[in-house]
Write a protein that holds these residues in place. Structure first.
Motif, PDB file in Angstrom:
ATOM      1  N   THR A  48      35.957 -47.893 -43.720  1.00  0.00           N
ATOM      2  CA  THR A  48      36.487 -46.580 -43.570  1.00  0.00           C
ATOM      3  C   THR A  48      35.060 -45.622 -43.043  1.00  0.00           C
ATOM      4  N   TYR A  49      34.112 -45.885 -43.434  1.00  0.00           N
ATOM      5  CA  TYR A  49      32.961 -44.954 -42.910  1.00  0.00           C
ATOM      6  C   TYR A  49      32.556 -45.377 -41.453  1.00  0.00           C
ATOM      7  N   GLU A  50      32.927 -46.562 -41.058  1.00  0.00           N
ATOM      8  CA  GLU A  50      32.614 -46.932 -39.660  1.00  0.00           C
ATOM      9  C   GLU A  50      33.832 -46.144 -38.844  1.00  0.00           C
ATOM     10  N   LEU A  51      35.034 -46.207 -39.396  1.00  0.00           N
ATOM     11  CA  LEU A  51      35.995 -45.435 -38.513  1.00  0.00           C
ATOM     12  C   LEU A  51      35.918 -44.086 -38.640  1.00  0.00           C
ATOM     13  N   LYS A  52      35.472 -43.284 -39.577  1.00  0.00           N
ATOM     14  CA  LYS A  52      35.320 -41.895 -39.468  1.00  0.00           C
ATOM     15  C   LYS A  52      34.167 -41.491 -38.641  1.00  0.00           C
ATOM     16  N   SER A  53      33.039 -42.423 -38.995  1.00  0.00           N
ATOM     17  CA  SER A  53      31.857 -42.211 -37.944  1.00  0.00           C
ATOM     18  C   SER A  53      32.296 -42.141 -36.407  1.00  0.00           C
ATOM     19  N   GLY A  54      32.705 -43.137 -36.072  1.00  0.00           N
ATOM     20  CA  GLY A  54      33.100 -43.355 -34.719  1.00  0.00           C
ATOM     21  C   GLY A  54      33.984 -42.122 -34.172  1.00  0.00           C
ATOM     22  N   GLU A  55      35.153 -41.711 -35.112  1.00  0.00           N
ATOM     23  CA  GLU A  55      35.977 -40.427 -34.784  1.00  0.00           C
ATOM     24  C   GLU A  55      34.867 -39.549 -34.519  1.00  0.00           C
ATOM     25  N   ALA A  56      34.038 -39.097 -35.422  1.00  0.00           N
ATOM     26  CA  ALA A  56      33.299 -37.850 -35.452  1.00  0.00           C
ATOM     27  C   ALA A  56      32.303 -37.883 -34.133  1.00  0.00           C
ATOM     28  N   GLU A  57      31.726 -38.989 -33.882  1.00  0.00           N
ATOM     29  CA  GLU A  57      30.968 -39.133 -32.688  1.00  0.00           C
ATOM     30  C   GLU A  57      31.697 -38.780 -31.383  1.00  0.00           C
ATOM     31  N   ALA A  58      32.953 -39.439 -31.283  1.00  0.00           N
ATOM     32  CA  ALA A  58      33.792 -39.108 -30.188  1.00  0.00           C
ATOM     33  C   ALA A  58      34.097 -37.882 -29.984  1.00  0.00           C
ATOM     34  N   ALA A  59      34.452 -36.984 -30.954  1.00  0.00           N
ATOM     35  CA  ALA A  59      34.775 -35.797 -30.957  1.00  0.00           C
ATOM     36  C   ALA A  59      33.569 -34.706 -30.674  1.00  0.00           C
ATOM     37  N   ILE A  60      32.527 -35.058 -31.273  1.00  0.00           N
ATOM     38  CA  ILE A  60      31.483 -34.118 -30.724  1.00  0.00           C
ATOM     39  C   ILE A  60      30.927 -34.448 -29.328  1.00  0.00           C
ATOM     40  N   ALA A  61      31.122 -35.275 -28.894  1.00  0.00           N
ATOM     41  CA  ALA A  61      30.756 -35.811 -27.520  1.00  0.00           C
ATOM     42  C   ALA A  61      31.514 -34.821 -26.625  1.00  0.00           C
ATOM     43  N   ASN A  62      32.740 -34.410 -26.959  1.00  0.00           N
ATOM     44  CA  ASN A  62      33.620 -33.603 -26.056  1.00  0.00           C
ATOM     45  C   ASN A  62      33.222 -32.220 -26.116  1.00  0.00           C
ATOM     46  N   MET A  63      32.474 -31.611 -27.294  1.00  0.00           N
ATOM     47  CA  MET A  63      31.989 -30.241 -27.506  1.00  0.00           C
ATOM     48  C   MET A  63      31.020 -29.970 -26.487  1.00  0.00           C
ATOM     49  N   LYS A  64      31.045 -28.670 -26.027  1.00  0.00           N
ATOM     50  CA  LYS A  64      30.229 -27.997 -25.241  1.00  0.00           C
ATOM     51  C   LYS A  64      28.897 -27.794 -26.096  1.00  0.00           C
ATOM     52  N   ASP A  65      29.000 -27.258 -27.044  1.00  0.00           N
ATOM     53  CA  ASP A  65      27.746 -26.759 -27.997  1.00  0.00           C
ATOM     54  C   ASP A  65      28.192 -27.601 -29.201  1.00  0.00           C
ATOM     55  N   ASN A  66      27.354 -28.571 -29.335  1.00  0.00           N
ATOM     56  CA  ASN A  66      27.414 -29.667 -30.142  1.00  0.00           C
ATOM     57  C   ASN A  66      26.194 -29.876 -31.327  1.00  0.00           C
ATOM     58  N   ALA A  67      25.347 -29.094 -30.983  1.00  0.00           N
ATOM     59  CA  ALA A  67      24.152 -29.137 -31.774  1.00  0.00           C
ATOM     60  C   ALA A  67      24.342 -28.959 -33.228  1.00  0.00           C
ATOM     61  N   ALA A  68      25.063 -27.926 -33.792  1.00  0.00           N
ATOM     62  CA  ALA A  68      25.055 -27.639 -35.091  1.00  0.00           C
ATOM     63  C   ALA A  68      26.044 -28.926 -35.736  1.00  0.00           C
TER      64      ALA A  68
END
Length: 225
Positions: free
Chosen positions: A60-80
């Motif tokens: 479950t961790y690997e799944l949620k980690s992958g989803e979060a990484e993919a999501a913030i990769a598309n954010m313009k300002d993702n530092a926070a």
């Protein structure tokens, strides 16, 4: 009239584009929130239950980690968002190391000294990552920041339970990791990760020195008594 219609059409398109961007950013935040909350929930699970169901937790961790990484990769300002992700990742890795060390501790052994040293290495780096060969080749520019995070957070969380021998081993491992960092820097370590590692080292170095000296002083005092 045609000009007004054209301007209105452009405004509608721009509004729709902005709304789409806001929706993506909101979805990304939700993915990060879900990841952070999951890691927090793992920390609240009873140790025995976590060890018994670690395979499911890891999946479950690997799944949620992958989803979060993919999501913030598309954010313009993702530092926070990235900072939150890194902090939760370090927390998870520390929990994982703790449960793995406890699992090893439960196994019978005929050599207490070697077992104790390996348990410490497993906790600091992960199960079986560092053995007697002291091979750090698995540490690279992509994972070295998380390796430092796990090492330092694990040492901080357990500093009150370490013996003088433990601190000597921690110092040895820390210096070996620093040596590997010198190599990794030449292989393309990002300036951002380098800054984050520097901040971790700045905080950890005095703690290592003080606790190592304290452990030695305490041992000498007890020997005299």
């Amino acid at each position: 009239m045609e000009s007004k219609k054209l301007l209105l059409g452009v405004a509608v398109i721009a509004l729709g584009f902005t709304s789409c961007k806001d929706e993506k950013a909101e979805q990304a935040e939700k993915s990060v929130d879900s990841y952070v909350m999951y890691v927090d929930s793992v920390g609240n699970v009873a140790a025995e239950d976590a060890r018994g169901n670690w395979q499911g937790i890891e999946a479950t961790y690997e799944l949620k980690s992958g989803e979060a990484e993919a999501a913030i990769a598309n954010m313009k300002d993702n530092a926070a968002a990235q900072e939150r992700l890194d902090a939760s990742r370090a927390k998870y890795e520390a929990l994982k190391a703790k449960y793995e060390a406890e699992k090893v501790a439960e196994q019978p052994t005929t050599d207490v000294t070697i077992s104790s040293k390996q348990q410490l290495r497993n906790a600091l780096f992960g199960q079986g990552k560092i053995g007697d060969d002291m091979n750090f080749s698995w540490v690279n520019k992509d994972n070295i920041h998380s390796v430092y995070q796990q090492f330092i957070h694990t040492a901080e969380n357990n500093k009150d339970s370490y013996t003088r021998e433990d601190w000597d081993e921690i110092k040895l491992m820390y210096e070996a990791l620093d040596s590997r960092k010198n190599t990794v820097e030449k292989e393309g370590l990002s300036s951002e990760d380098n800054r984050k590692i520097a901040a971790l080292k700045f905080k950890f170095a005095p703690m290592l020195k003080v606790n190592r000296m304290g452990a030695k002083s305490g041992e000498m005092k007890r020997a005299k008594e």
